[in-house]
Design a protein around this motif. Structure first.
Motif, PDB file in Angstrom:
ATOM      1  N   VAL A 106       0.898  -1.506   0.256  1.00 31.69           N
ATOM      2  CA  VAL A 106      -0.505  -0.445  -0.356  1.00 31.69           C
ATOM      3  C   VAL A 106       1.005   0.849  -0.282  1.00 31.69           C
ATOM      4  O   VAL A 106       2.056   1.380   1.141  1.00 31.69           O
ATOM      5  CB  VAL A 106      -0.591   0.236   1.158  1.00 31.69           C
ATOM      6  CG1 VAL A 106      -1.821   0.800   1.263  1.00 31.69           C
ATOM      7  CG2 VAL A 106      -1.852  -1.403   1.365  1.00 31.69           C
ATOM      8  N   PRO A 107       0.557   1.891  -1.092  1.00 35.39           N
ATOM      9  CA  PRO A 107       1.413   3.266  -0.971  1.00 35.39           C
ATOM     10  C   PRO A 107       1.643   3.711  -0.059  1.00 35.39           C
ATOM     11  O   PRO A 107       0.409   4.185   0.291  1.00 35.39           O
ATOM     12  CB  PRO A 107       1.840   3.717  -2.321  1.00 35.39           C
ATOM     13  CG  PRO A 107       0.159   2.740  -3.152  1.00 35.39           C
ATOM     14  CD  PRO A 107      -0.226   2.202  -2.012  1.00 35.39           C
ATOM     15  N   GLY A 108       2.325   5.128   0.306  1.00 33.78           N
ATOM     16  CA  GLY A 108       1.923   6.120   1.192  1.00 33.78           C
ATOM     17  C   GLY A 108       1.147   7.178   1.260  1.00 33.78           C
ATOM     18  O   GLY A 108       0.811   7.237   0.100  1.00 33.78           O
ATOM     19  N   HIS A 109       0.043   7.679   2.483  1.00 37.88           N
ATOM     20  CA  HIS A 109      -0.989   8.443   1.782  1.00 37.88           C
ATOM     21  C   HIS A 109      -1.689   7.753   1.154  1.00 37.88           C
ATOM     22  O   HIS A 109      -2.820   8.154   0.834  1.00 37.88           O
ATOM     23  CB  HIS A 109      -0.137   9.673   1.307  1.00 37.88           C
ATOM     24  CG  HIS A 109       0.623  10.053   1.964  1.00 37.88           C
ATOM     25  ND1 HIS A 109       0.448  11.071   3.305  1.00 37.88           N
ATOM     26  CD2 HIS A 109       1.728  10.559   2.051  1.00 37.88           C
ATOM     27  CE1 HIS A 109       1.831  11.365   3.864  1.00 37.88           C
ATOM     28  NE2 HIS A 109       2.894  11.685   2.749  1.00 37.88           N
ATOM     29  N   ALA A 110      -1.944   6.441   1.430  1.00 40.24           N
ATOM     30  CA  ALA A 110      -3.498   5.579   0.733  1.00 40.24           C
ATOM     31  C   ALA A 110      -3.804   5.206   1.582  1.00 40.24           C
ATOM     32  O   ALA A 110      -3.908   4.613   3.023  1.00 40.24           O
ATOM     33  CB  ALA A 110      -2.677   5.171  -0.304  1.00 40.24           C
ATOM     34  N   GLU A 111      -5.182   4.709   1.296  1.00 46.65           N
ATOM     35  CA  GLU A 111      -5.583   3.533   2.429  1.00 46.65           C
ATOM     36  C   GLU A 111      -6.287   2.500   1.003  1.00 46.65           C
ATOM     37  O   GLU A 111      -6.394   2.488   0.441  1.00 46.65           O
ATOM     38  CB  GLU A 111      -7.448   4.639   3.053  1.00 46.65           C
ATOM     39  CG  GLU A 111      -6.921   5.567   3.781  1.00 46.65           C
ATOM     40  CD  GLU A 111      -8.478   6.468   4.208  1.00 46.65           C
ATOM     41  OE1 GLU A 111      -9.202   5.435   3.561  1.00 46.65           O
ATOM     42  OE2 GLU A 111      -8.268   7.373   4.268  1.00 46.65           O
ATOM     43  N   ALA A 112      -6.414   1.478   1.961  1.00 45.32           N
ATOM     44  CA  ALA A 112      -7.408   0.459   1.487  1.00 45.32           C
ATOM     45  C   ALA A 112      -7.894  -0.657   2.775  1.00 45.32           C
ATOM     46  O   ALA A 112      -7.380  -0.643   3.826  1.00 45.32           O
ATOM     47  CB  ALA A 112      -5.968  -0.442   0.944  1.00 45.32           C
ATOM     48  N   SER A 113      -8.475  -1.453   2.140  1.00 48.94           N
ATOM     49  CA  SER A 113      -9.260  -2.312   2.673  1.00 48.94           C
ATOM     50  C   SER A 113      -8.570  -3.477   2.115  1.00 48.94           C
ATOM     51  O   SER A 113      -8.664  -4.013   1.054  1.00 48.94           O
ATOM     52  CB  SER A 113     -10.190  -2.603   2.647  1.00 48.94           C
ATOM     53  OG  SER A 113     -11.255  -1.072   2.951  1.00 48.94           O
ATOM     54  N   VAL A 114      -8.072  -4.735   3.359  1.00 45.54           N
ATOM     55  CA  VAL A 114      -7.628  -5.875   3.235  1.00 45.54           C
ATOM     56  C   VAL A 114      -8.168  -6.918   3.554  1.00 45.54           C
ATOM     57  O   VAL A 114      -8.755  -6.639   4.826  1.00 45.54           O
ATOM     58  CB  VAL A 114      -5.846  -5.969   3.761  1.00 45.54           C
ATOM     59  CG1 VAL A 114      -5.254  -4.784   2.891  1.00 45.54           C
ATOM     60  CG2 VAL A 114      -5.727  -5.473   4.957  1.00 45.54           C
ATOM     61  N   SER A 115      -7.973  -7.857   3.234  1.00 47.69           N
ATOM     62  CA  SER A 115      -9.003  -9.142   3.656  1.00 47.69           C
ATOM     63  C   SER A 115      -7.890  -9.578   4.934  1.00 47.69           C
ATOM     64  O   SER A 115      -5.837 -10.163   4.002  1.00 47.69           O
ATOM     65  CB  SER A 115      -9.081 -10.113   3.032  1.00 47.69           C
ATOM     66  OG  SER A 115     -10.102  -9.750   2.262  1.00 47.69           O
TER      67      SER A 115
END
Length: 74
Positions: A62-71
């Motif tokens: 996940v790149p910096g300053h990013a958001e992600a939903s992960v399982s």
């Protein structure tokens, strides 16, 4: 106007150094923060739960300053 605000907050260095350049004292044993000579009571809301290990279901970047939903697996 005074308001009872109950939002979570993350205090950054610019706040913790204080306006007069005096460092803030965080006194967890006394449940208070001393900021610029003012005593601010602190308390925990809710119960402390047991810690759980969380493992990501698949490797990902996940790149910096990013958001992600992960399982995850709990």
């Amino acid at each position: 106007m005074v308001s009872d605000i109950e939002d979570d907050a993350l205090l950054g260095y610019e706040i913790l150094i204080g306006q007069n350049g005096r460092p803030t004292d965080i006194l967890l044993s006394q449940n208070r923060i001393l900021l610029d000579g003012m005593a601010i009571p602190i308390f925990q809301v809710g119960k402390i739960g047991k810690a759980r290990r969380v493992v990501v279901a698949e490797s990902m970047t996940v790149p910096g300053h990013a958001e992600a939903s992960v399982s995850v697996y709990i």
